[in-house]
Design an enzyme around this catalytic site. Sequence first.
Site, PDB file in Angstrom:
ATOM      1  NE  ARG A 133      -9.273  -8.423   4.584  1.00  0.00           N
ATOM      2  CZ  ARG A 133      -8.616  -7.593   3.786  1.00  0.00           C
ATOM      3  NH1 ARG A 133      -7.559  -6.936   4.234  1.00  0.00           N
ATOM      4  NH2 ARG A 133      -9.006  -7.421   2.532  1.00  0.00           N
ATOM      5  NE  ARG A 154      -3.688  -2.381   2.432  1.00  0.00           N
ATOM      6  CZ  ARG A 154      -3.415  -3.535   3.019  1.00  0.00           C
ATOM      7  NH1 ARG A 154      -2.258  -3.716   3.638  1.00  0.00           N
ATOM      8  NH2 ARG A 154      -4.290  -4.520   2.989  1.00  0.00           N
ATOM      9  CG  ASP A 192      -6.383  -4.093   8.313  1.00  0.00           C
ATOM     10  OD1 ASP A 192      -5.613  -4.619   7.507  1.00  0.00           O
ATOM     11  OD2 ASP A 192      -6.770  -2.912   8.214  1.00  0.00           O
ATOM     12  CG  HIS A 238      -5.132  -0.413   5.761  1.00  0.00           C
ATOM     13  ND1 HIS A 238      -5.594  -1.661   6.115  1.00  0.00           N
ATOM     14  CD2 HIS A 238      -5.447  -0.262   4.447  1.00  0.00           C
ATOM     15  CE1 HIS A 238      -6.178  -2.226   5.071  1.00  0.00           C
ATOM     16  NE2 HIS A 238      -6.095  -1.399   4.039  1.00  0.00           N
TER      17      HIS A 238
END
Length: 316
Positions: free
Chosen positions: A154, A91, A151, A178
């Site tokens: 998950r 990212r 996250d 993140h």
Amino acid sequence: MSNRVSKVVLVGTGAVGSSYAFALLNQGIAGELVMIDVNKEKTEGDAMDLNHGLPFAPAKMIISHGDYSDCHNADIVVLTAGAAQKPGETRLDLVEKNTRITKSIVEEVMASGFNGIFIVASNPVDILTYATWKFSGLPKERVIGSGTILDTARLRYMLGDYFNVDTRNVHAYIIGEHGDTELPVWSHAGIGVIPIFDWMRKDPKYKVEDLNDIFVQARDAAYHIIEKKGATYYGIAMGLVRLTKAILQDEHSILTVSTYLDGEYDHKDLFIGVPAIVTRNGISGVIKMELTATEKDRLNHSIRVLKETMNSVNLT
């Protein structure tokens, strides 16, 4: 009392944006949705397609495609536009090109007279949320990044599967960037009202080392999904709708969003994923958790990596 409907403007109707629009319609969260994208034909088609689903929706909703002038009276502008993460790319690799894209978008939005709340989902989300705050001039409370909401979701899903309990009754947080340096806060994780380590003592089949494996799976899930199908969008779309609902309905919900630290966790001048209270006026407060020494070290490392990357970007 005003009868004005709540208005959301979505900038970016790629996989994430269009999934968000679909989820928003299905949950009946907003009264009006306007979609903006450089691909105007695609956005017009999205509006038509979504409108055809209105007879099956839980609530009336005005859906249209538009331009930045539509932002002037929006309650929320959601940013999902930007270059997508490619296989093998982190990212943080996206930072320069997406910062330039974000600047051009935010300047257009603010030129409309917008005075609502930004939700930022484009990656790297923590840096782009900071950039949106800088470029917009809005109070820090009214710029919110999606942070580690996905996250965290998950992790909760995988823990629910591991312990065979409803994932909605699993309470656990991932905080930090993140990305690759994020961390789980096991010291505050629990199932129902029972701390996670107490729950594990009930059955020898549960092992502490399994928790780390579960976290790694949650942390790296995006890489695996991108490898298999090219992009992730359903999960984050659901997370963005959850955040939108928390704002529009003034829920005072606690979500792990990317928000500004001003001394919390002993750090300042950055946006990063931590539990925060989300209200109709934006972020009303950051939840300060007492972390273990290891968790503090890992959070400090995450912040250090984020700031090093942020310092390489032009935010003027």
